[in-house]
Design an enzyme around this catalytic site. Sequence first.
Site, PDB file in Angstrom:
ATOM      1  N   ASN A 139     -25.863  32.337 -21.128  1.00  0.00           N
ATOM      2  CA  ASN A 139     -26.238  31.254 -22.046  1.00  0.00           C
ATOM      3  C   ASN A 139     -26.377  31.704 -23.505  1.00  0.00           C
ATOM      4  O   ASN A 139     -26.462  30.870 -24.410  1.00  0.00           O
ATOM      5  CB  ASN A 139     -27.527  30.556 -21.585  1.00  0.00           C
ATOM      6  CG  ASN A 139     -27.352  29.647 -20.390  1.00  0.00           C
ATOM      7  OD1 ASN A 139     -28.254  29.481 -19.564  1.00  0.00           O
ATOM      8  ND2 ASN A 139     -26.179  29.014 -20.259  1.00  0.00           N
ATOM      9  N   ASP A 188     -29.603  21.886 -14.144  1.00  0.00           N
ATOM     10  CA  ASP A 188     -28.467  21.640 -15.030  1.00  0.00           C
ATOM     11  C   ASP A 188     -28.405  20.177 -15.463  1.00  0.00           C
ATOM     12  O   ASP A 188     -28.911  19.297 -14.776  1.00  0.00           O
ATOM     13  CB  ASP A 188     -27.168  22.047 -14.311  1.00  0.00           C
ATOM     14  CG  ASP A 188     -26.019  22.273 -15.290  1.00  0.00           C
ATOM     15  OD1 ASP A 188     -26.263  22.411 -16.507  1.00  0.00           O
ATOM     16  OD2 ASP A 188     -24.859  22.303 -14.817  1.00  0.00           O
TER      17      ASP A 188
END
Length: 255
Positions: free
Chosen positions: A85, A37
């Site tokens: 996502n 991330d």
Amino acid sequence: MNRTPAAAHTLNRIQKAAVDLGIDLENLPAHVAVIMDGNGRWARKKGLQRLLGHREGYKTLRGVLLDASELGIRYLTVYAFSAENWRRPKEEVDGLMVLIERAAKDELRTMHQNNVRVQVAGRIDEVPEGLRKALEHGIETTKDNTGITFTLAINYGGRAEIVDAIKEIVAQGVPAGQITEETVAAHLYNPETPEPDLMIRTAGEMRWSNFLIWQSAYCELFVTDTTWPEFGSKDLLSAVHTYQSRTRKFGAVVE
Ligand code: IPE
Ligand code: IPE
Ligand code: MG
């Protein structure tokens, strides 16, 4: 199993660095999972577009795969694209799909030479065809390799994985009374892969974001503020070192 002490072999670059840090090479986490991330935040910090952050993150992944493999880690699973996502802007989603497809093609030869076995986790039938084919080709080409097993989690959701497992179990007509935790585990995407021992999350968020939620019930967490594009060998070693300082109890009492 090879029981020769690591010290008896010539240590490679990363193993030497690990030993210098006090890492026990005989007690490495067998399976490391990574929530990669912070690509977007890294890019913003630099005044760049988010996609350039993802491109930089890809470079990090190449290094981490090599490091993990040379260190002697048996399984590395990385979260490349979550089932959630797709909620991102189309431009970013499209850019990521192109980037991952290109990476899958460009890295195959090196991975194969390095004896890496490639797997995927996720609903890959829903990703663009070019990417799906590149992944399938990579899996097929490397299926007999005996080095590190590298699992790319793509269009992966932990809840979706559990739902998919339940669907298979029901479709096979398994009576409800016979369903155990082992039954569920046996129907996950890669049932032969052991549960992660260590989960690393970069960029500081203290959450799972739907990653390996079944398998990570007892894995050790390591969260670092370092963003994924900045993550390097020393960060990986620091995670492994921290892992080795933990006492795993699995619910029991450990004196
Ligand atoms: C992780 O970086 C990569 C993917 C989710 C594909 P992010 O894109 O989530 O980066 P941040 O969280 O916006 O910084
Ligand atoms: C998790 O990161 C998914 C990947 C790293 C691919 P996200 O950036 O999507 O997670 P949230 O949205 O911060 O929970
Ligand atoms: Mg993020």
